[in-house]
Design an enzyme around this catalytic site. Sequence first.
Site, PDB file in Angstrom:
ATOM      1  N   ASP A  92      -7.102   4.418   3.287  1.00 58.87           N
ATOM      2  CA  ASP A  92      -7.473   5.634   2.556  1.00 58.87           C
ATOM      3  C   ASP A  92      -8.598   5.299   1.579  1.00 58.87           C
ATOM      4  OD1 ASP A  92      -7.564   7.964   1.070  1.00 58.87           O
ATOM      5  OD2 ASP A  92      -5.712   7.520  -0.044  1.00 58.87           O
ATOM      6  N   ASP A 148      -8.554   7.541   6.393  1.00 55.76           N
ATOM      7  CA  ASP A 148      -9.688   8.383   6.773  1.00 55.76           C
ATOM      8  C   ASP A 148     -10.749   7.569   7.506  1.00 55.76           C
ATOM      9  OD1 ASP A 148     -11.115   7.080   4.583  1.00 55.76           O
ATOM     10  OD2 ASP A 148      -9.887   8.350   3.286  1.00 55.76           O
ATOM     11  N   ASP A 185      -9.130   9.477  21.753  1.00 51.94           N
ATOM     12  CA  ASP A 185      -7.954  10.029  22.402  1.00 51.94           C
ATOM     13  C   ASP A 185      -8.334  11.386  22.990  1.00 51.94           C
ATOM     14  OD1 ASP A 185      -5.017  10.274  22.826  1.00 51.94           O
ATOM     15  OD2 ASP A 185      -4.967   8.790  21.211  1.00 51.94           O
ATOM     16  N   ASP A 216      -4.001  11.344  26.872  1.00 53.77           N
ATOM     17  CA  ASP A 216      -2.631  11.659  26.479  1.00 53.77           C
ATOM     18  C   ASP A 216      -1.849  12.360  27.604  1.00 53.77           C
ATOM     19  OD1 ASP A 216      -0.943  11.775  23.980  1.00 53.77           O
ATOM     20  OD2 ASP A 216      -0.929  13.905  24.478  1.00 53.77           O
ATOM     21  N   GLU A 223      -2.304   7.684  29.685  1.00 53.59           N
ATOM     22  CA  GLU A 223      -0.898   7.480  29.274  1.00 53.59           C
ATOM     23  C   GLU A 223      -0.076   8.166  30.363  1.00 53.59           C
ATOM     24  OE1 GLU A 223       2.215   8.577  25.688  1.00 53.59           O
ATOM     25  OE2 GLU A 223       0.858  10.060  26.535  1.00 53.59           O
ATOM     26  N   HIS A 261       1.581   3.822  18.736  1.00 48.03           N
ATOM     27  CA  HIS A 261       2.020   4.750  17.695  1.00 48.03           C
ATOM     28  C   HIS A 261       3.291   5.513  18.071  1.00 48.03           C
ATOM     29  CE1 HIS A 261      -0.109   7.028  20.630  1.00 48.03           C
ATOM     30  NE2 HIS A 261       0.319   8.160  20.093  1.00 48.03           N
ATOM     31  N   ASP A 262       3.775   5.367  19.295  1.00 53.36           N
ATOM     32  CA  ASP A 262       5.007   6.054  19.711  1.00 53.36           C
ATOM     33  C   ASP A 262       6.187   5.105  19.766  1.00 53.36           C
ATOM     34  OD1 ASP A 262       3.686   8.456  20.078  1.00 53.36           O
ATOM     35  OD2 ASP A 262       3.143   7.981  22.146  1.00 53.36           O
TER      36      ASP A 262
HETATM   37  C1  GLC Z   1       1.753  11.364  23.711  1.00 60.38           C
HETATM   38  C2  GLC Z   1       1.337  10.783  22.393  1.00 60.38           C
HETATM   39  C3  GLC Z   1       2.347  11.168  21.367  1.00 60.38           C
HETATM   40  C4  GLC Z   1       2.362  12.663  21.251  1.00 60.38           C
HETATM   41  C5  GLC Z   1       2.601  13.324  22.604  1.00 60.38           C
HETATM   42  C6  GLC Z   1       2.239  14.770  22.568  1.00 60.38           C
HETATM   43  O1  GLC Z   1       2.930  10.834  24.177  1.00 60.38           O
HETATM   44  O2  GLC Z   1       1.169   9.402  22.501  1.00 60.38           O
HETATM   45  O3  GLC Z   1       2.087  10.589  20.112  1.00 60.38           O
HETATM   46  O4  GLC Z   1       3.368  13.067  20.365  1.00 60.38           O
HETATM   47  O5  GLC Z   1       1.806  12.749  23.620  1.00 60.38           O
HETATM   48  O6  GLC Z   1       0.856  14.926  22.459  1.00 60.38           O
END
Ligand code: GLC
Length: 562
Positions: free
Chosen positions: A23, A31, A100, A202, A256, A331-332
């Site tokens: 930040d 940011d 992304d 995604d 993904e 991040h998941d």
């Molecule tokens: C993917 C992302 C996740 C998000 C989901 C919905 O799995 O990695 O963080 O919540 O899609 O967009």
Amino acid sequence: MKQSRTWWKEGIVYQIYPRSFQDTTGNGVGDIQGIVKRLDYIKRLGIDIIWLCPVYQSPNDDNGYDISDYQNIMDEFGTMADFDELLEEMHRRDLKLVMDLVVNHTSDEHKWFQESRKSRDNPYRDYYHWWPAENGKPPKRFSYFDVDGNAWKYDEPTDSYYLHYFSVKQPDLKWENPKVRQEIYDMMHFWFKKGVDGFRMDVIPFISKDTSYPELPDEYNGNFIPFYANGPKLHEYLHEMNKEVLSKYDIMTVGETPGVDRDQALLFVDEDREELNMFFHFELMSLDRDGDEVFWMRKDPWKLSEFKKIHSDWDETFAKKGWGSMFLSNHDNPRTVSRWGNDSPEHWYNSATMLHTFLLTMKGTPYFYYGDEIGMTNIRFDNIDDYQDINTLNRYELLKQQGINTETFIANEKDASRDNGRTPMQWDASENAGFSKKKPWLKVHPNHKDGLNVAEQEKDKSSVLNYFKKMVQIRKTHLGLVYGNYQLLVKYSEEVYAYTRSMDSENYLVLLSFSEQKAVIQLTDFMGKEMKLLISNDTNSALKDNANFELKPYQACVYKVD
Ligand code: GLC
């Protein structure tokens, strides 16, 4: 067989969750300028490519994965000028930027959806999936982030339901409409023309849907992900996207891909099919989960033989065509060392560095999640009030509504929640870990005060961070570790993961202990061979005599074999 050389096969990727990185404005949220400030650090790590989680305009129902404007930057993160500066500063340092691409759904605050919900004859109506209420209740579809687990939401103005596989604020786009696809391709061109170097896509297998919305076939009941991932026109769309957009630039793509099995893998990444370059499979991330929608942790611990099998099988899948992506967190998911290693004070160092050794000696592009380079660990919140993630909060609500005791759920989330992987980056030992001057949006892990931070690890020659940098240089200077064939040894050992990598006359032996005890193995094939130790995370080489190896708990050794 050596696969064709490209930058994205040889590069090392670093994933940034911008909310949690740095930040600079003092609002407790990371940011874009924060990333600019840390580019020299990232470059020093030996990273080549940054994957940036969404920075587009968003009401943040799902932290940026709900986009309300694809061609503008989220106010909290900065401006388009900040973004342009980031890209320029990255390219100046020879760093690539992968964005992304979230196009299965938008935010309900996107102008397309705002229009779409106004009337049944609105020009944007057909941008989303609608079910008129006079047809009765729509066939069951599950939603990940819905408090009722229902993916159809009734919308009063047009007396219809809209489809949302994720939260009610994330309506699914209708890819079957060619106008939608064109809008998306135009938007992708916009970013490529700016100079971005690729996209992480995604939940990309979910984009194609059977718009007759049939009842969910029985086999998918309670197991809807493979159904969502197998839409009838998925590969037609990906091929079209490749022709219209991707093929026109020197960029990389990584999908993904929940619900995609090994036997479907090459449909996505066989070069001749012209779709994507790589994808993230879900087999490893499911290994310690029981598949239940609410409680994720498996009752019995995962076994090393299963871990090895997953990686060996996927390696075989891409042995001749396609290319893999190697990752242990994102991040998941919870933190790498807490999940796949052992974050107790006794084993944290060895297991964190052993896992670095693993990702950097396997075939496939390695992806590191910010903070993994210093061995960041799960924060393990006890209290529901500490969580910020819609995924945890809405599943908690769902249980409460059903009158189910939430204690087991919280115990589960302590290890499994996504917020474990989203706590702010630990830059130094000061308050808020050098992440922000104000209270961060998500609590900082208190262990930043105990040496688990960048500043201290940079000074300490034998830190997790410095091991990471050394291991990165080893991969970069030994091409056989990138392209060489992989072969698994001692398949059934539950303590040691051993494999070779070989290309032409270049051969390597990698030994990784996943055990809290001393582990002993003999590899008779290596008897009489000359073994040069390239790196060990412990004081000694594991080699004793006559191809007998003795590994300390979580020890990792890489040998060059002649
Ligand atoms: C993917 C992302 C996740 C998000 C989901 C919905 O799995 O990695 O963080 O919540 O899609 O967009």
